[in-house]
Design a protein around this motif. Sequence first.
Motif, PDB file in Angstrom:
ATOM      1  N   ALA C 167      27.828  59.475  54.561  1.00 28.97           N
ATOM      2  CA  ALA C 167      28.938  59.135  55.440  1.00 28.97           C
ATOM      3  C   ALA C 167      29.905  58.147  54.788  1.00 28.97           C
ATOM      4  O   ALA C 167      31.019  57.956  55.268  1.00 28.97           O
ATOM      5  CB  ALA C 167      28.405  58.535  56.745  1.00 28.97           C
ATOM      6  N   LYS C 168      29.479  57.537  53.668  1.00 24.86           N
ATOM      7  CA  LYS C 168      30.262  56.449  53.074  1.00 24.86           C
ATOM      8  C   LYS C 168      31.717  56.839  52.824  1.00 24.86           C
ATOM      9  O   LYS C 168      32.643  56.083  53.093  1.00 24.86           O
ATOM     10  CB  LYS C 168      29.614  56.028  51.743  1.00 24.86           C
ATOM     11  CG  LYS C 168      28.296  55.287  51.926  1.00 24.86           C
ATOM     12  CD  LYS C 168      28.521  53.808  52.234  1.00 24.86           C
ATOM     13  CE  LYS C 168      27.208  53.063  52.275  1.00 24.86           C
ATOM     14  NZ  LYS C 168      26.512  53.260  53.563  1.00 24.86           N
ATOM     15  N   ASP C 169      31.912  58.045  52.248  1.00 23.89           N
ATOM     16  CA  ASP C 169      33.292  58.400  51.904  1.00 23.89           C
ATOM     17  C   ASP C 169      33.891  59.436  52.847  1.00 23.89           C
ATOM     18  O   ASP C 169      34.881  60.063  52.548  1.00 23.89           O
ATOM     19  CB  ASP C 169      33.353  58.904  50.464  1.00 23.89           C
ATOM     20  CG  ASP C 169      32.451  60.109  50.263  1.00 23.89           C
ATOM     21  OD1 ASP C 169      31.692  60.437  51.199  1.00 23.89           O
ATOM     22  OD2 ASP C 169      32.513  60.708  49.183  1.00 23.89           O
ATOM     23  N   ASP C 170      33.254  59.624  54.006  1.00 26.97           N
ATOM     24  CA  ASP C 170      33.850  60.553  54.975  1.00 26.97           C
ATOM     25  C   ASP C 170      35.175  59.996  55.484  1.00 26.97           C
ATOM     26  O   ASP C 170      35.296  58.791  55.712  1.00 26.97           O
ATOM     27  CB  ASP C 170      32.901  60.753  56.179  1.00 26.97           C
ATOM     28  CG  ASP C 170      31.779  61.727  55.856  1.00 26.97           C
ATOM     29  OD1 ASP C 170      31.588  62.021  54.662  1.00 26.97           O
ATOM     30  OD2 ASP C 170      31.096  62.178  56.789  1.00 26.97           O
ATOM     31  N   VAL C 171      36.153  60.899  55.631  1.00 27.07           N
ATOM     32  CA  VAL C 171      37.469  60.483  56.125  1.00 27.07           C
ATOM     33  C   VAL C 171      37.611  60.955  57.562  1.00 27.07           C
ATOM     34  O   VAL C 171      37.458  62.145  57.846  1.00 27.07           O
ATOM     35  CB  VAL C 171      38.592  61.103  55.269  1.00 27.07           C
ATOM     36  CG1 VAL C 171      39.950  60.625  55.771  1.00 27.07           C
ATOM     37  CG2 VAL C 171      38.402  60.755  53.815  1.00 27.07           C
ATOM     38  N   ALA C 256      46.900  63.298  47.143  1.00 30.12           N
ATOM     39  CA  ALA C 256      47.425  61.946  47.340  1.00 30.12           C
ATOM     40  C   ALA C 256      47.179  61.481  48.765  1.00 30.12           C
ATOM     41  O   ALA C 256      46.815  60.327  49.025  1.00 30.12           O
ATOM     42  CB  ALA C 256      48.912  61.927  47.023  1.00 30.12           C
ATOM     43  N   LYS C 257      47.345  62.416  49.697  1.00 32.47           N
ATOM     44  CA  LYS C 257      47.167  62.077  51.110  1.00 32.47           C
ATOM     45  C   LYS C 257      45.718  61.644  51.373  1.00 32.47           C
ATOM     46  O   LYS C 257      45.471  60.658  52.067  1.00 32.47           O
ATOM     47  CB  LYS C 257      47.511  63.299  51.970  1.00 32.47           C
ATOM     48  CG  LYS C 257      47.633  62.990  53.432  1.00 32.47           C
ATOM     49  CD  LYS C 257      48.964  62.322  53.712  1.00 32.47           C
ATOM     50  CE  LYS C 257      48.921  61.558  55.022  1.00 32.47           C
ATOM     51  NZ  LYS C 257      50.140  60.754  55.210  1.00 32.47           N
ATOM     52  N   LEU C 258      44.789  62.389  50.785  1.00 32.62           N
ATOM     53  CA  LEU C 258      43.387  62.039  51.010  1.00 32.62           C
ATOM     54  C   LEU C 258      43.047  60.686  50.405  1.00 32.62           C
ATOM     55  O   LEU C 258      42.270  59.915  50.967  1.00 32.62           O
ATOM     56  CB  LEU C 258      42.474  63.115  50.419  1.00 32.62           C
ATOM     57  CG  LEU C 258      42.280  64.363  51.257  1.00 32.62           C
ATOM     58  CD1 LEU C 258      41.123  65.172  50.722  1.00 32.62           C
ATOM     59  CD2 LEU C 258      42.055  64.030  52.721  1.00 32.62           C
ATOM     60  N   VAL C 259      43.634  60.408  49.239  1.00 31.14           N
ATOM     61  CA  VAL C 259      43.409  59.098  48.624  1.00 31.14           C
ATOM     62  C   VAL C 259      43.921  58.015  49.558  1.00 31.14           C
ATOM     63  O   VAL C 259      43.267  57.006  49.811  1.00 31.14           O
ATOM     64  CB  VAL C 259      44.122  59.032  47.257  1.00 31.14           C
ATOM     65  CG1 VAL C 259      44.057  57.617  46.704  1.00 31.14           C
ATOM     66  CG2 VAL C 259      43.488  60.016  46.292  1.00 31.14           C
ATOM     67  N   GLU C 260      45.107  58.272  50.103  1.00 35.10           N
ATOM     68  CA  GLU C 260      45.732  57.287  50.988  1.00 35.10           C
ATOM     69  C   GLU C 260      44.861  57.026  52.219  1.00 35.10           C
ATOM     70  O   GLU C 260      44.719  55.896  52.677  1.00 35.10           O
ATOM     71  CB  GLU C 260      47.108  57.833  51.385  1.00 35.10           C
ATOM     72  CG  GLU C 260      47.877  56.997  52.381  1.00 35.10           C
ATOM     73  CD  GLU C 260      49.013  57.808  52.991  1.00 35.10           C
ATOM     74  OE1 GLU C 260      49.611  58.651  52.285  1.00 35.10           O
ATOM     75  OE2 GLU C 260      49.286  57.598  54.187  1.00 35.10           O
ATOM     76  N   LEU C 261      44.259  58.148  52.768  1.00 32.95           N
ATOM     77  CA  LEU C 261      43.500  58.002  54.009  1.00 32.95           C
ATOM     78  C   LEU C 261      42.073  57.552  53.777  1.00 32.95           C
ATOM     79  O   LEU C 261      41.453  56.927  54.623  1.00 32.95           O
ATOM     80  CB  LEU C 261      43.468  59.340  54.747  1.00 32.95           C
ATOM     81  CG  LEU C 261      44.807  59.830  55.286  1.00 32.95           C
ATOM     82  CD1 LEU C 261      44.710  61.292  55.650  1.00 32.95           C
ATOM     83  CD2 LEU C 261      45.231  59.006  56.488  1.00 32.95           C
TER      84      LEU C 261
END
Lengths: 216, 604, 278
Positions: C167-171, C256-261
Motif C-alpha cells: 500500500a506504500k506507493d498506492d495513489v 508526470a501526473k502520476l509522479v505529481e500525485l
Amino acid sequence: MPAEALEDRAKETPTHSGGGRPESRCGAPGGDPGPGGTGILGDPALFGVCAFLGTVTMLFVGMTSAYMVRRASADWRPLAPPAILWLNTGALLASSAALEVARRRFRGWDLPAARTWVAVTGLLGALFVAGQYGAWRALAAQGIFLASNPHSSFFYVLTGLHGLHLLGGLAWFAAVASRLRRMTLTPGEDGLRLFAVYWHFLAGLWVYLLLVLFVL
Amino acid sequence: MAHAEAHAAEAHAPQAFIWKYVFSKDHKVIGVQYYVTAMLMALIAGLLAMLIRLQVGFPEATWPTLGKLLPRGFSDGIMSPEFYAMLFTMHGTIMVFFVLSTAPVSGFGNVLIPLQVGWRDMAFPFLNALSYWTFLPGCIIILASFFVGAGAAAGGWTSYPPLSALQGAVPGSGTGQTLWIVGMVFFIASFTMGGLNFLTTILNLRTKGMSLTRLPLTMWAMLLVAVLGLLSFPSLVAGCILLLFDRHFGTSFYLPSGLILTNVPLLNPDGTPLHAGGSPLLWQHLFWFLGHPEVYILMLPALGFTSDILSTFCRKPIFGYKSMVGAMVSIGALSFLVWGHHMFVSGMNPYLGMAFAVFTMLIAVPSAVKVFNWLATLWGSRIQYRTPVFWALGVVSLFISGGLSGIWLGQSAVDIPLHDTYFVVAHFHLIMAGAALFGVFGATAYWFPKMFGRMMNETLGKAHFWFTFVAYYCTFFPMHYIGIAGHMRRIYASGRPIGYYEFLEPLQEINVFITRSALVLGASQLLFFVNFFWSAFKGPKASENPWNAAGLEWTTPSPPGHGNWPGEIPEVHRWPYDYSVPDAPKDFVPQTDPAPIGARAGGH
Amino acid sequence: MSKLQGLSFGLATVVLVVLATGYFMRDWLPPLKSDRGAIDEAMAATLVVTGLVFIATNLLLAFVAWRYEDHEGAKAAYWHDNTRLEIAWTAVTAVIMFAFLFNALKLWADMTSEAPRDAVVVEVTGQQFRWVVRYPGKDGAFGKTDAAKVDVDTENYIGLDKSDPDAKDDVLMVNDVYLPVGKPAAVRIRSTDVIHSFFLPNFRVKQDALPGMTTKTWFIPKVEGDYEIACAEHCGLGHYKMKGQLHVLSPDAFEAKLVELGPAAPEAPAGSPNQASE
C-alpha cells in the motif's frame, strides 16, 4: 393454504352435483375429443394438488440453487447435523408408511384399524415437528444461530420453510381426521388420497433437504 | 328440460348483494373484481408516471400546488430525489405486477376461461375467491408503503441488494422495502392460487368436443401463463425470503464483508464485519429467473387476445394456428433460459453471457413468426373497423417496434453502451407494457358484453385509441434516441442547472417533448374511464353475439348468468376461427355448429 | 372514413418514426474515443436491418389495413395454413438472427477477454456517491483494504491499510481517472456499499461495480481529452450526480501526473515492472 382450499372443494363437489349446479351433466369425461377422462386429467382435485406441489418444488429448487451458489464462497463452514435429525427423519418416513397402511385398511372396510393408523400418522407427524424444533434448540445450545454462518442460515431457513409446509399439512390432516370421525368419508373410496399425495411429498422433500444440507 | 336446469342454476346463485358481488365465487364476478382493481391501480401507477416525467422534463421547475397536495414528496414545490426514487420504484412494481400481470391474466383469464372452454365455473371456485381476497390486501400493503416511515421502497422495481437490503442505503429501504416484500408475497400467493385454477380448468374441465387443438389462442396463452407463473414465481419467493432474513435477522445471503455506508464501516462491536460472504448477484439470478418469464406472463395474453380479435374482425381464420401455438410454447420454454440477458454487464461470467445471448436471439424467431402469421391473417381479409381491431392492430405495431429493438439489446456487445439507458426503457415500454396495455384495452372493448351485458361507445373508444396510440409512440419512441446518446435510466435530473452531465444537456429538449407526450397520454386515459363507467351502466344492451363471432363464449347470454349457459353446455364441433367458410349460410360458423363444412370440422 | 383509419394506421408509425429518426440522428452515440468502434458498427448494421424490417412490415400493415377494409360485397378468403411459407419465414428469420448473433458473440469474446499484460492498471471503487480511484504505484500491487481503516480526514474512503507494504506507493484519488492515450487500460471495478455501474459513454464501456467482488474491463483510449464518467445503476439518492472525470493524457503527461500525485516517485504503474517503457 391452497391445499386446504382444494380439499374444501373436493368436499363440495358431491353436494354440487347432487344439488342445483348441473356441472356434472355436461362435458362428460370420456367424450372422445373432449377433456381427458382418465388418469390425472379426469381428476381435477388431484391435478390441482400435483400442480401445487410443482410450484412448491420450484420454491425449493430456487433455494437449492441459492444454496449451491452460496456454498462456493470462501467463508463456508460445514455444520455437523444434530443427531436428532435422523430420529426425526425416521418419524416422518414412518408417518408416511402409517398413512399408507391406514389407506389400505380403509379401502378394505376395516374402519377401526384405519382410525388407529390415521392417528399414528398424525402423531408421528407432530413428533417430527417437535423433533425439528428440538434440532433448532440443540444447535442454539451449541451457540449456532440463524446468522452464525451461511450453512446455519440455510439450515434454519430450509427447515423452517419445510416445517411451515408440514404444519399446513397437519392442519389439513386435522380436517381429514375429523371428517373420518364424523364418517363423511365413504369407506372403500379412500378420501385420504389427496392428503396422502401431499404428505408423501413432504416426506420426500425432507429426505431431499437432508441430502442437500448434509450429505451432498 | 333445459329450462328446468336453467332455473336450478339460477336458483342456486347467491342472491344477497354481498355474496353475489363481493365475496362471490363466480368466476365472472372475480374476474371483474380483479379487472377493476387492476385498472384503479393503473390509474395510481399512471399518476406516478406523470410525476416522474414532470421531474425529468422540467427538473428546475417548482410545483407549489403539487407541493401542497403531496407535502412529503416536495419541499418548497421542488420534488425531492427520494420521492423521485420512490416514484419510479413503485410505478414499475405496481404496473408490472398489480396492473399488467393482473388485468389480462387474473382479470380476463377468470372471465374468459370457463366461457371459452365450456364449463360452469373455474375448477376451484373457493380458491379463486381466496385468490382475489389475497390480492387485494397485497394492493393495500403496497400502496400503504407510501405513508410509513421514510416512505415507499426506493430501490427500483428490481430491488437489487445491497440497496434494498441495507436500511440506510436509501430512505425507502426501511419499512417501505419490508412492505414491498410483504406485498409481493401476497401478490405471488394470489397469483399461484389463480394459476392452479387456470391450469386445472383448461386441462381438466372442457366441454365435450373441446380438444386442445380447438382452444382459442387466448386459452393457449392462459395455459402457458399459468405454467410460467407456477414455475417462476417461487424463485422470487425464495429470493424475497432470503432478502427478508438479510434485512432483519443478520444473515448474509446477499451481503458481503467490507461494506462501508456513508463512510461508516458496517462492523459488529467486536470489530468483525456485520455481514460476510454473500453475493449480490445471487438476488439478480433469482429475480430475473422470475423476471423474464414474467415479461411473457404480461405479453402472452395480449398476443392471444390479438389473434382472437383479428380473426373475428377480419372475418378470416387465424393464419397458422399450429405455428401460433408452437410459437407461444417455444417463447414460454425459452423464457426460462434468457434471464441472464438482464445481467450482461452485471459481473456475471462472460461465458454465461454468451449462452444467454444465444437463447435471447433464438426467442426472436417465434416472435417474428407470430407477426408474420398476423399479417397473413390480415391478407385477403375483410376488416370491420370497430374499436377492438384498432387495439389489436396496435399490439401488432408495438410488437414489431419493441421486438426489433430487442435485437439490439440481445446482442451482448451492443448491450454494453445501451444497458441501463433509456433505450431499455423504450424497448420494454413498447413491447411488454405497450403490447399488454393495448391488449387489455382491446379485450375490454371486445368482451365488454360478456362482462357487463352492454356495448362500449365506439366513438369514445376510437378517440381513446388514436390519442393513446399517437401519444404512446411520441412518448416512448424518442427514448431510443436519448438512450443511444447515453442517457441513463432512473436519474433525477440530467442537464444543468440541477443535472450534472454535460453530455446529457443537449438531450433535455427531447425530454421535454417526451414529458409533453406523456401528459397527453395520461390525459387520454380519461376517455377510457368515462367510456368504461358510462357504458357499464348506461351503454346499449348487448345481444348474445354482437360481433358475429364464432367462439364458444358467444353462445352464452350477455352477460352470462350463474353457471354460464342456461341449458346444457353445448358440445363443440370445430375450432373457433371458422369465418367466411365457403358454402356456409353466414360468414361465420359457431364452434357449436355440427355442419361438416370448413377445414377443422368433425373429429380431429 | 374508416378506410382512412386503416391507412393512417400503418403510415402513422412509419412516417412518425422515420421523420423522428432523421431528426434525432444528430443525437446518435456520443463521439467515439476508444478502440471499441466495432460496437458502433454492429449497432449501425442493426439499425439498417431492423430499420428496413420495420419499414417493410409497417408498410405491409398499412397496405393490408387499407386494402382489405370491409365494404359492400367484400369477401374474405378462407385459408389458414401454408406450411411452405411458414417454414420459409421461420428459416429466414433464424438465419438473420444467427448472423447477428455470430457477430455479437465475436465482439463479446473480444471485449470480455483478459486485458493485455502491458495494460495500465487502475482501480475504481464506487461509493455513494463518488468514484474512488487508485493506482498500484510502481510495485504494480494494490495494498490491502479493510473497512475498519476508513478515515475521512485523509480521504482514505476505501480503508486502505497503510501498514501493508504493497500500500506504500498506492495513489488514491476521488472522481478523477488519468489514462495514457493509445495504451490498453485495465480497470478493476469494486464497490463498498451498493451496486454502481462504471459507465464511460464515449468509450462504449459499462461494467457494474459490486460489493464483495471485483469486476474487470479493459479498453484503449484513442483521443486525448477530458470525458465524463457516469453511474449507470440506480445507487441511491445521489445516483444522478455520481459523476467522475476521465482524463486521457499523452504518455509523458500521464507519467508526470502520476509522479505529481504519488507519495514517492512512481513510474507508470504496470502489470509487470519491465513493460512501462514499451
